[in-house]
Scaffold this active site. Structure first.
Site, PDB file in Angstrom:
ATOM      1  N   ASP A   1     -35.294  33.060 -45.414  1.00 54.45           N
ATOM      2  CA  ASP A   1     -35.654  31.845 -46.141  1.00 54.45           C
ATOM      3  C   ASP A   1     -37.011  32.000 -46.815  1.00 54.45           C
ATOM      4  O   ASP A   1     -37.252  31.410 -47.873  1.00 54.45           O
ATOM      5  CB  ASP A   1     -35.669  30.647 -45.184  1.00 54.45           C
ATOM      6  CG  ASP A   1     -35.597  29.317 -45.921  1.00 54.45           C
ATOM      7  OD1 ASP A   1     -34.728  29.184 -46.816  1.00 54.45           O
ATOM      8  OD2 ASP A   1     -36.392  28.413 -45.620  1.00 54.45           O
TER       9      ASP A   1
ATOM     10  N   CYS B   1     -30.517  22.179 -52.095  1.00 59.77           N
ATOM     11  CA  CYS B   1     -31.528  22.715 -51.189  1.00 59.77           C
ATOM     12  C   CYS B   1     -32.604  21.681 -50.894  1.00 59.77           C
ATOM     13  O   CYS B   1     -32.862  21.344 -49.738  1.00 59.77           O
ATOM     14  CB  CYS B   1     -32.149  23.973 -51.778  1.00 59.77           C
ATOM     15  SG  CYS B   1     -33.446  24.689 -50.730  1.00 59.77           S
TER      16      CYS B   1
ATOM     17  N   TYR C   1     -32.348  19.636 -47.107  1.00 62.68           N
ATOM     18  CA  TYR C   1     -33.333  19.839 -46.043  1.00 62.68           C
ATOM     19  C   TYR C   1     -34.031  18.531 -45.681  1.00 62.68           C
ATOM     20  O   TYR C   1     -34.368  18.295 -44.528  1.00 62.68           O
ATOM     21  CB  TYR C   1     -34.346  20.905 -46.470  1.00 62.68           C
ATOM     22  CG  TYR C   1     -33.903  22.316 -46.165  1.00 62.68           C
ATOM     23  CD1 TYR C   1     -34.698  23.173 -45.418  1.00 62.68           C
ATOM     24  CD2 TYR C   1     -32.671  22.801 -46.614  1.00 62.68           C
ATOM     25  CE1 TYR C   1     -34.294  24.473 -45.136  1.00 62.68           C
ATOM     26  CE2 TYR C   1     -32.253  24.086 -46.331  1.00 62.68           C
ATOM     27  CZ  TYR C   1     -33.068  24.926 -45.594  1.00 62.68           C
ATOM     28  OH  TYR C   1     -32.649  26.211 -45.301  1.00 62.68           O
TER      29      TYR C   1
ATOM     30  N   TYR D   1     -39.717  19.041 -42.348  1.00 65.03           N
ATOM     31  CA  TYR D   1     -38.760  18.503 -43.313  1.00 65.03           C
ATOM     32  C   TYR D   1     -38.533  17.003 -43.153  1.00 65.03           C
ATOM     33  O   TYR D   1     -38.073  16.343 -44.095  1.00 65.03           O
ATOM     34  CB  TYR D   1     -37.447  19.281 -43.244  1.00 65.03           C
ATOM     35  CG  TYR D   1     -37.640  20.698 -43.724  1.00 65.03           C
ATOM     36  CD1 TYR D   1     -37.881  20.966 -45.065  1.00 65.03           C
ATOM     37  CD2 TYR D   1     -37.648  21.767 -42.830  1.00 65.03           C
ATOM     38  CE1 TYR D   1     -38.114  22.252 -45.517  1.00 65.03           C
ATOM     39  CE2 TYR D   1     -37.873  23.066 -43.268  1.00 65.03           C
ATOM     40  CZ  TYR D   1     -38.113  23.300 -44.609  1.00 65.03           C
ATOM     41  OH  TYR D   1     -38.353  24.582 -45.051  1.00 65.03           O
TER      42      TYR D   1
ATOM     43  N   GLU E   1     -25.278  27.204 -49.652  1.00 62.37           N
ATOM     44  CA  GLU E   1     -26.114  26.769 -48.532  1.00 62.37           C
ATOM     45  C   GLU E   1     -25.372  26.973 -47.205  1.00 62.37           C
ATOM     46  O   GLU E   1     -25.962  27.397 -46.212  1.00 62.37           O
ATOM     47  CB  GLU E   1     -26.497  25.295 -48.688  1.00 62.37           C
ATOM     48  CG  GLU E   1     -27.592  25.018 -49.701  1.00 62.37           C
ATOM     49  CD  GLU E   1     -28.976  25.378 -49.176  1.00 62.37           C
ATOM     50  OE1 GLU E   1     -29.095  25.900 -48.043  1.00 62.37           O
ATOM     51  OE2 GLU E   1     -29.951  25.130 -49.908  1.00 62.37           O
TER      52      GLU E   1
END
Length: 237
Positions: A53, A144, A148, A175, A223
């Site tokens: 990531d 994305c 998140y 997040y 994802e």
């Protein structure tokens, strides 16, 4: 944000999500995500995911730099630049905090070979931006940034008092935190603004809707593939 409708339940993004709901649920309620939430995810899986990531964020930062170039207004240029700054100087710090614990340096992380799932996703997004316009690019980026945010808030609320003992608490709180949530709100507001400027009216009835929904669905499935990759730390793919 507890007393407000989350940004991913509004506007253009909500329409795209509703059109691709099965893929969205597979992404946001993946086994990897559930393991983060209850702290049972093996550390080897998290470590593999986090290093990949980190590499992913480098390419996504390039994608937001491309969004600056593709923008028609100073407002959109500034928004894309602000998101890029958040990726480079805030979100990537989360990865570095964890990796220091494992004795990994930033230079070592940057030299790690990219897994095939990482390559597929990041190049898909960059290609969407290079071959299309700003709306195409923002649509490819949206799963994305919003996913998140949604995952972080849900895991934080589910964890309750138990989150204190969760080894992935820092990830969840990053997040779920106000800083990242403000990034989501601004990014999805930009998606609405750009869609309105380029299409106007009802986006779902526009000639571009099918193409945009296809891009969103593909990015969401990538994802899912990224989480799958995280669950296979000993497999290059």
């Amino acid at each position: 944000m507890s007393d407000m409708t989350p940004p991913w339940e509004q506007g253009v993004f909500a329409a795209l999500k509703a059109e691709n709901l099965a893929d969205w649920r597979a992404y946001t309620d993946h086994a990897f995500v559930r393991g983060l939430g209850d702290g049972t995810l093996p550390e080897a899986c998290f470590r593999h995911y986090l290093v990949q990531d980190y590499l992913f964020l480098i390419h996504f930062s390039r994608a937001y730099a491309l969004a600056v170039y593709k923008s028609d207004s100073l407002e959109d240029m500034r928004q894309a630049a602000a998101t890029m700054d958040a990726l480079l100087n805030e979100e990537m710090q989360l990865h570095l905090r964890y990796c220091v614990q494992w004795g990994l340096t930033e230079a070592e992380m940057a030299q790690t070979e990219e897994a095939s799932g990482n390559l597929a996703y990041t190049r898909f997004v960059l290609d969407a931006g290079l071959s299309g316009d700003l709306l195409d690019l923002l649509t490819a980026l949206a799963p994305c940034v919003a996913g998140y945010g949604e995952i972080g808030l849900r895991l934080a609320s589910q964890g309750g008092a138990d989150i204190a003992g969760n080894p992935y608490r820092d990830w969840i709180e990053t997040y779920a935190g106000d800083g990242y949530q403000s990034v989501v709100t601004a990014a999805l507001a930009q998606l609405d603004r750009v869609a309105s400027a380029r299409i106007g009216g009802d986006i779902c009835r526009s000639g571009r809707w099918k193409s945009l929904s296809k891009t969103f669905g593909a990015a969401t499935r990538l994802e899912v593939g990224f989480w799958d990759m995280g669950l296979s730390p000993n497999h290059a793919g």
